[in-house]
Design a protein around this motif. Structure first.
Motif, PDB file in Angstrom:
ATOM      1  N   VAL A  88      44.285 -33.285 -47.840  1.00 51.16           N
ATOM      2  CA  VAL A  88      45.316 -33.983 -48.610  1.00 51.16           C
ATOM      3  C   VAL A  88      46.556 -33.098 -48.605  1.00 51.16           C
ATOM      4  O   VAL A  88      46.475 -31.886 -48.347  1.00 51.16           O
ATOM      5  CB  VAL A  88      44.858 -34.271 -50.059  1.00 51.16           C
ATOM      6  CG1 VAL A  88      43.686 -35.235 -50.060  1.00 51.16           C
ATOM      7  CG2 VAL A  88      44.481 -32.975 -50.779  1.00 51.16           C
ATOM      8  N   TYR A  89      47.697 -33.689 -48.873  1.00 54.48           N
ATOM      9  CA  TYR A  89      48.949 -32.960 -48.737  1.00 54.48           C
ATOM     10  C   TYR A  89      49.763 -33.105 -50.020  1.00 54.48           C
ATOM     11  O   TYR A  89      49.895 -34.216 -50.579  1.00 54.48           O
ATOM     12  CB  TYR A  89      49.748 -33.485 -47.551  1.00 54.48           C
ATOM     13  CG  TYR A  89      49.046 -33.268 -46.230  1.00 54.48           C
ATOM     14  CD1 TYR A  89      49.241 -32.111 -45.506  1.00 54.48           C
ATOM     15  CD2 TYR A  89      48.183 -34.240 -45.729  1.00 54.48           C
ATOM     16  CE1 TYR A  89      48.588 -31.914 -44.297  1.00 54.48           C
ATOM     17  CE2 TYR A  89      47.527 -34.059 -44.535  1.00 54.48           C
ATOM     18  CZ  TYR A  89      47.725 -32.879 -43.809  1.00 54.48           C
ATOM     19  OH  TYR A  89      47.084 -32.688 -42.633  1.00 54.48           O
ATOM     20  N   GLN A  90      50.285 -31.967 -50.497  1.00 52.78           N
ATOM     21  CA  GLN A  90      51.185 -31.979 -51.648  1.00 52.78           C
ATOM     22  C   GLN A  90      52.571 -31.577 -51.171  1.00 52.78           C
ATOM     23  O   GLN A  90      52.749 -30.553 -50.505  1.00 52.78           O
ATOM     24  CB  GLN A  90      50.711 -31.030 -52.749  1.00 52.78           C
ATOM     25  CG  GLN A  90      51.533 -31.137 -54.019  1.00 52.78           C
ATOM     26  CD  GLN A  90      50.979 -30.279 -55.153  1.00 52.78           C
ATOM     27  OE1 GLN A  90      50.388 -29.229 -54.902  1.00 52.78           O
ATOM     28  NE2 GLN A  90      51.178 -30.721 -56.391  1.00 52.78           N
ATOM     29  N   ALA A  91      53.540 -32.400 -51.531  1.00 50.13           N
ATOM     30  CA  ALA A  91      54.898 -32.207 -51.018  1.00 50.13           C
ATOM     31  C   ALA A  91      55.588 -31.010 -51.650  1.00 50.13           C
ATOM     32  O   ALA A  91      55.321 -30.630 -52.794  1.00 50.13           O
ATOM     33  CB  ALA A  91      55.722 -33.474 -51.255  1.00 50.13           C
ATOM     34  N   LYS A  92      56.511 -30.406 -50.864  1.00 47.52           N
ATOM     35  CA  LYS A  92      57.432 -29.381 -51.349  1.00 47.52           C
ATOM     36  C   LYS A  92      58.842 -29.936 -51.143  1.00 47.52           C
ATOM     37  O   LYS A  92      59.174 -30.434 -50.053  1.00 47.52           O
ATOM     38  CB  LYS A  92      57.273 -28.080 -50.561  1.00 47.52           C
ATOM     39  CG  LYS A  92      55.904 -27.450 -50.672  1.00 47.52           C
ATOM     40  CD  LYS A  92      55.832 -26.186 -49.809  1.00 47.52           C
ATOM     41  CE  LYS A  92      54.463 -25.538 -49.870  1.00 47.52           C
ATOM     42  NZ  LYS A  92      54.379 -24.323 -49.026  1.00 47.52           N
ATOM     43  N   VAL A  93      59.686 -29.817 -52.187  1.00 50.22           N
ATOM     44  CA  VAL A  93      61.052 -30.352 -52.093  1.00 50.22           C
ATOM     45  C   VAL A  93      62.050 -29.244 -52.343  1.00 50.22           C
ATOM     46  O   VAL A  93      61.710 -28.207 -52.929  1.00 50.22           O
ATOM     47  CB  VAL A  93      61.252 -31.512 -53.102  1.00 50.22           C
ATOM     48  CG1 VAL A  93      60.256 -32.642 -52.838  1.00 50.22           C
ATOM     49  CG2 VAL A  93      61.128 -31.002 -54.532  1.00 50.22           C
ATOM     50  N   ASN A  94      63.275 -29.469 -51.870  1.00 42.23           N
ATOM     51  CA  ASN A  94      64.333 -28.493 -52.164  1.00 42.23           C
ATOM     52  C   ASN A  94      65.010 -28.848 -53.486  1.00 42.23           C
ATOM     53  O   ASN A  94      64.593 -29.783 -54.184  1.00 42.23           O
ATOM     54  CB  ASN A  94      65.327 -28.421 -51.017  1.00 42.23           C
ATOM     55  CG  ASN A  94      66.004 -29.755 -50.736  1.00 42.23           C
ATOM     56  OD1 ASN A  94      65.975 -30.666 -51.585  1.00 42.23           O
ATOM     57  ND2 ASN A  94      66.621 -29.890 -49.573  1.00 42.23           N
ATOM     58  N   SER A  95      66.060 -28.144 -53.802  1.00 42.10           N
ATOM     59  CA  SER A  95      66.713 -28.339 -55.100  1.00 42.10           C
ATOM     60  C   SER A  95      67.366 -29.707 -55.224  1.00 42.10           C
ATOM     61  O   SER A  95      67.634 -30.178 -56.342  1.00 42.10           O
ATOM     62  CB  SER A  95      67.770 -27.245 -55.318  1.00 42.10           C
ATOM     63  OG  SER A  95      68.732 -27.271 -54.267  1.00 42.10           O
ATOM     64  N   LYS A  96      67.579 -30.377 -54.106  1.00 37.88           N
ATOM     65  CA  LYS A  96      68.167 -31.716 -54.112  1.00 37.88           C
ATOM     66  C   LYS A  96      67.103 -32.801 -54.092  1.00 37.88           C
ATOM     67  O   LYS A  96      67.437 -33.981 -54.023  1.00 37.88           O
ATOM     68  CB  LYS A  96      69.104 -31.869 -52.924  1.00 37.88           C
ATOM     69  CG  LYS A  96      70.292 -30.920 -52.973  1.00 37.88           C
ATOM     70  CD  LYS A  96      71.184 -31.104 -51.765  1.00 37.88           C
ATOM     71  CE  LYS A  96      72.387 -30.141 -51.820  1.00 37.88           C
ATOM     72  NZ  LYS A  96      73.281 -30.313 -50.651  1.00 37.88           N
ATOM     73  N   GLY A  97      65.840 -32.440 -54.084  1.00 43.60           N
ATOM     74  CA  GLY A  97      64.768 -33.407 -54.123  1.00 43.60           C
ATOM     75  C   GLY A  97      64.331 -33.909 -52.764  1.00 43.60           C
ATOM     76  O   GLY A  97      63.512 -34.843 -52.662  1.00 43.60           O
ATOM     77  N   LYS A  98      64.798 -33.265 -51.699  1.00 40.70           N
ATOM     78  CA  LYS A  98      64.410 -33.680 -50.357  1.00 40.70           C
ATOM     79  C   LYS A  98      63.118 -32.969 -49.947  1.00 40.70           C
ATOM     80  O   LYS A  98      62.958 -31.768 -50.195  1.00 40.70           O
ATOM     81  CB  LYS A  98      65.518 -33.357 -49.360  1.00 40.70           C
ATOM     82  CG  LYS A  98      65.159 -33.775 -47.930  1.00 40.70           C
ATOM     83  CD  LYS A  98      66.256 -33.371 -46.957  1.00 40.70           C
ATOM     84  CE  LYS A  98      65.849 -33.755 -45.542  1.00 40.70           C
ATOM     85  NZ  LYS A  98      66.862 -33.348 -44.533  1.00 40.70           N
ATOM     86  N   VAL A  99      62.214 -33.746 -49.338  1.00 39.28           N
ATOM     87  CA  VAL A  99      60.939 -33.158 -48.878  1.00 39.28           C
ATOM     88  C   VAL A  99      61.210 -32.230 -47.709  1.00 39.28           C
ATOM     89  O   VAL A  99      61.776 -32.636 -46.683  1.00 39.28           O
ATOM     90  CB  VAL A  99      59.953 -34.255 -48.465  1.00 39.28           C
ATOM     91  CG1 VAL A  99      58.681 -33.623 -47.924  1.00 39.28           C
ATOM     92  CG2 VAL A  99      59.624 -35.159 -49.643  1.00 39.28           C
TER      93      VAL A  99
END
Length: 668
Positions: free
Chosen positions: A429-440
């Motif tokens: 399974v995969y958990q997303a990582k986003v930047n400070s702007k909310g982009k994956v």
């Protein structure tokens, strides 16, 4: 003496024969004038009567030229010769004999011709009994010689005995010494080497043999003593710990089996305490193994002093100790002992001037709860000890039946684990990582396991078991291969720059097969270097610092990104941070979860972010669940955000169906 008698008799016979022959010759001459007289004439008889003075003459006979008896003479009538008037020997035995001396039937016969040999006028026959005089003279001779012979014999015997004693005394002494050696088994003896050459040589040989035997016995005694010492040392090495001197696992299990068998017969109680030091590894890593060894020796001494007579204290290995408590102890007694042990060990707070603050977790189990089975009893005490650690360490916990279910569950998981690998029961399974702007900008690949019998099994449950059963590296290889198969699909939907994080354990870093597989995959293109990031925990890095640094340097050469997970929860010195071959620092969720509630955690989080920036490292915060936490981290410069606020770990298909919309909605 017999030879002398024989010689004497021979000489006597020769003498008689000579004398008798001379007598017969003279009588034959004297009978020549009267041979022709009438038979029995006085003149003939007168000649024959000369024989009266010869005691042993048997008879004399005069024959004419026609061998007719003319006259005869009969010898001494006192001699037992058969008859005084009848010839002892038949005429047929001697009439045909020639002139001269003859011996017939112990009689000497002398035949003499009367007249000329060529013109005989008659014949004279004389018979002499040689047997009787020989017998008489033999006894006379024996009577004369016997005293001399006896004296000579006595002298000979005395001389022989004395010579024998003189010659055989060394032999007698030697035989006596040999009997003494045989009886007393004492080889420290010596005999005289005097006497004849052979006797002296025998004595020297005996002394040499005894000396050699004594030397060999002394050597054997020394060897036996050495072997006994070695055997004692081997028994000690086999049954006792070389560092602390306490009984080891083998001795403990043997003693435990004996005590349990006795308690089962007597229907009494035996208790077992399983002790494990808290934070011992940190002592070894911080102050060195010498300090750790001294701490173990000090603790083993304190444990031994706190025990009752009859209780057995031993070291299982590492920082684990086992205590067998006999004598039907009560629960209150056991709790008092456990409290005393915790107190005494806590007081050992300094080793070689270093403050160590040791503590111990104790698990207590009773023999009756394990049906007096040694292995089950040890397992129960071990389970209780880990329960004590999980509840905060520095305490004791009783084993309960509910813990058996936990143990049974672990055994089931360990049993099903090999089947899960073979039957491909794992999935990612995969958990997303986003930047400070909310982009994956990436995902973390997380492992999940569903078993038809056991259901969903958490990684927190099966990963430690996989590490203990040495199967963690097999699972890691499966994760790498599966992730590499799925990454192209992820990059297709989220862009070519998307990165997927794969976790490596401390066991993976030490496994050459895993590290070589990763490097070979990167070089061959099997692992997409632009899309893969490897995550390593701070503790795994520090436990294998030199190995990890060399391996991560190779990964960096291949263009791979490295992330240091759980930073701040380990025990690394800040000086090591400059030597880490990493690209990203991940702030552990325990700091993130206290943002807004703990100023100290906020300060630590800000410090980690600023330090990472100064080292040109990216910062990722995990475990974000609230907008407040997200805002705080974004304001303080955290580059990458990860947590349930943005996305839960979801399967690949669900990830594609929701795509960015679901993730971004969560982020907003």
């Amino acid at each position: 003496m017999a030879l002398s008698i024989r010689v004497y008799e021979t000489l006597y016979q020769d003498f008689v024969a000579y004398q008798f022959d001379a007598l017969a010759e003279n009588m034959a001459v004297d009978l020549l004038p009267v041979i022709n007289y009438s038979a029995g004439s006085f003149d003939q008889t007168q000649v024959l009567l000369r024989l009266d003075k010869y005691e042993y003459v048997e008879f004399a006979r005069i024959y004419n030229e026609y061998d007719e008896l003319v006259n005869h003479y009969v010898g001494n009538p006192n001699i037992d010769n058969g008859s005084s008037s009848t010839p002892v020997v038949d005429e047929a035995n001697y009439l045909h004999l020639d002139n001269g001396f003859h011996t017939i039937n112990n009689n000497i016969f002398v035949i003499k011709t009367i007249g000329e040999v060529d013109l005989p006028m008659g014949k004279l026959v004389l018979s002499y009994d040689i047997q009787h005089p020989l017998a008489e003279n033999r006894w006379k001779f024996i009577g004369l010689v016997s005293p001399v012979v006896l004296i000579l014999l006595l002298i000979t015997v005395i001389t022989t005995v004395r010579l024998q004693r003189r010659l055989l005394t060394p032999l007698t002494s030697l035989i006596a010494k040999m009997k003494k050696v045989e009886k007393e088994a004492n080889y420290d003896v010596k005999v005289s080497e005097e006497g004849k050459f052979e006797i002296a040589s025998l004595g020297r040989g005996f002394n040499s043999m005894m000396l050699h035997i004594k030397n060999q016995i002394d050597i054997n005694k020394r060897k036996t003593l050495l072997l006994e010492r070695q055997q004692s040392q081997m028994e000690k090495l086999a049954n006792f710990d070389t560092l602390t001197g306490l009984p080891n696992r083998q001795y403990l299990m043997k003693s435990l089996s004996i005590e349990l068998a006795r308690a089962k017969r007597e229907k009494s109680q035996v208790a077992l305490m399983f002790l494990d030091l808290d934070g011992f590894k940190q002592v070894n890593d911080s102050y060195g193994h010498d300090a750790g060894d001294k701490l173990l020796c000090g603790i083993s001494s304190e444990i031994s002093d706190a025990m009752r007579d009859g209780d057995v204290v031993g070291r299982l290995g590492g920082d684990e100790f086992l205590i067998i408590l006999v004598g039907n102890p009560t629960n209150s007694q056991l709790e008092a002992i456990a409290k005393r042990l915790i107190s005494k060990i806590t007081k050992l707070d300094h080793i070689d001037g270093w403050r160590v603050d040791p503590s111990v977790s104790i698990g207590i189990a009773l023999a009756t709860d394990s049906d007096y089975a040694a292995s089950t009893l040890v397992t129960n005490a071990d389970v209780a000890m880990y329960k004590a650690k999980n509840e905060g360490k520095g305490r004791y916990v009783w084993f309960t039946a509910s813990m058996q279910e936990e143990t049974r569950r672990k055994i089931q998981v360990a049993t099903h684990l090999p089947q899960a690998i073979e039957n491909d029961e794992f999935h990612l399974v995969y958990q997303a990582k986003v930047n400070s702007k909310g982009k994956v900008v990436g995902f973390e690949a997380l492992l999940r396991w569903f078993d038809n019998e056991l259901g969903n099994i958490s990684p927190a449950e099966f990963i430690p078991i996989a590490e203990q059963s040495d199967r963690i590296s097999e699972i890691t290889l499966w994760v790498i291969v599966q992730a590499c198969l799925e990454i192209p699909h992820i990059s297709e939907h989220y862009g070519e720059d998307i990165r997927v994080s794969i976790n490596l354990s401390a066991y993976d870093l030490k496994n050459v097969h895993v590290t070589e597989f990763i490097l070979e995959g990167l070089r061959s293109g099997g692992i997409p270097r632009n899309n893969v990031e490897f995550e390593i925990t701070e503790s795994a890095y520090m436990n294998n610092f030199s190995i990890a640094n060399a391996f991560l340097a190779e990964l960096k050469k291949e263009g791979c990104k490295i992330s240091l997970d759980d930073f701040g929860t380990g025990y690394s010195s800040l000086s090591y941070i400059t030597e880490f071959n990493i690209d990203t620092l991940k702030i552990d969720r325990q700091f993130v979860s206290q943002i807004g509630t703990s100023k100290r955690s906020e300060l630590i989080t800000i410090t980690i972010i600023e330090m990472a920036k100064n080292l040109n490292l990216n910062v990722c915060a995990e475990g974000i669940e609230t907008h407040e936490q997200s805002a705080f981290l974004t304001e303080n410069g955290c580059n990458i955000l990860q947590g349930f606020l943005y996305s839960k770990p979801i399967p690949l298909d669900a990830l594609f169906s929701q795509e960015e919309q679901a993730l971004l909605n969560l982020a907003n």
